[in-house]
Scaffold this motif. Structure first.
Motif, PDB file in Angstrom:
ATOM      1  N   THR A   1      48.376  33.300  45.213  1.00 34.00           N
ATOM      2  CA  THR A   1      49.538  31.709  45.505  1.00 34.00           C
ATOM      3  C   THR A   1      49.991  32.125  43.633  1.00 34.00           C
ATOM      4  O   THR A   1      49.074  32.471  42.743  1.00 34.00           O
ATOM      5  N   ARG A   2      50.597  31.037  43.349  1.00 29.04           N
ATOM      6  CA  ARG A   2      50.979  30.800  42.092  1.00 29.04           C
ATOM      7  C   ARG A   2      50.420  29.881  41.268  1.00 29.04           C
ATOM      8  O   ARG A   2      49.936  29.201  41.683  1.00 29.04           O
ATOM      9  N   GLY A   3      50.637  29.564  40.155  1.00 25.83           N
ATOM     10  CA  GLY A   3      49.486  28.751  39.361  1.00 25.83           C
ATOM     11  C   GLY A   3      48.537  29.299  38.512  1.00 25.83           C
ATOM     12  O   GLY A   3      48.120  30.280  38.365  1.00 25.83           O
TER      13      GLY A   3
ATOM     14  N   ALA B   1      52.582  37.362  43.865  1.00 20.31           N
ATOM     15  CA  ALA B   1      52.184  37.770  43.609  1.00 20.31           C
ATOM     16  C   ALA B   1      51.497  38.745  44.423  1.00 20.31           C
ATOM     17  O   ALA B   1      51.175  38.139  45.856  1.00 20.31           O
TER      18      ALA B   1
ATOM     19  N   ASP C   1      45.383  29.155  39.582  1.00 19.80           N
ATOM     20  CA  ASP C   1      44.563  29.578  40.617  1.00 19.80           C
ATOM     21  C   ASP C   1      45.436  30.678  41.306  1.00 19.80           C
ATOM     22  O   ASP C   1      46.290  30.704  41.921  1.00 19.80           O
TER      23      ASP C   1
HETATM   24  N1  TRP Z   1      48.491  32.387  40.070  1.00 20.01           N
HETATM   25  C1  TRP Z   1      48.769  33.449  38.826  1.00 20.01           C
HETATM   26  C2  TRP Z   1      50.100  33.530  38.187  1.00 20.01           C
HETATM   27  O1  TRP Z   1      51.103  32.438  38.707  1.00 20.01           O
HETATM   28  C3  TRP Z   1      49.433  34.757  39.575  1.00 20.01           C
HETATM   29  C4  TRP Z   1      49.297  35.828  38.715  1.00 20.01           C
HETATM   30  C5  TRP Z   1      51.184  36.593  39.041  1.00 20.01           C
HETATM   31  C6  TRP Z   1      48.827  37.292  38.374  1.00 20.01           C
HETATM   32  N2  TRP Z   1      50.725  37.843  38.115  1.00 20.01           N
HETATM   33  C7  TRP Z   1      49.697  37.852  37.689  1.00 20.01           C
HETATM   34  C8  TRP Z   1      47.148  37.138  38.642  1.00 20.01           C
HETATM   35  C9  TRP Z   1      48.625  38.994  36.998  1.00 20.01           C
HETATM   36  C10 TRP Z   1      46.694  38.379  37.172  1.00 20.01           C
HETATM   37  C11 TRP Z   1      47.733  39.470  36.853  1.00 20.01           C
HETATM   38  O2  TRP Z   1      50.787  33.954  37.066  1.00 20.01           O
END
Ligand code: TRP
Length: 76
Positions: free
Chosen positions: A27-29, A56, A31
């Protein structure tokens, strides 16, 4: 693309090199959690995009990942 406001129109191509290869969407964000998984068998191809909901991708198993950055192999 109304469903993909923060995403790009880029696609990621994932080709499984072994049976039971798994692709997870994170998920984006704030969390970060897995919200979707796909199981691919050898030779199967999944074509995906990053979206408002997915920032991701995690891949477990032998696969070739093709993006605009180049071609990457997972190793096992
Ligand atoms: N929730 C994170 C975000 O939106 C997901 C994520 C993106 C992430 N890149 C990451 C988590 C790198 C760990 C490492 O940014």
């Amino acid at each position: 693309m109304e469903d993909n406001v923060t995403g790009s129109s880029e696609y990621v191509v994932i080709k499984a090199k072994s049976n039971g290869c798994q692709v997870f969407g994170l998920t984006r964000g704030q969390d970060t959690r897995l919200h979707h998984s796909e199981k691919l068998d050898k030779g199967e191809v999944l074509i995906v995009q990053f979206t408002d909901h997915t920032s991701a991708i995690k891949i477990r198993g032998k696969a070739v990942v093709m993006t605009k950055h180049g071609v990457v192999d997972t190793e096992e």
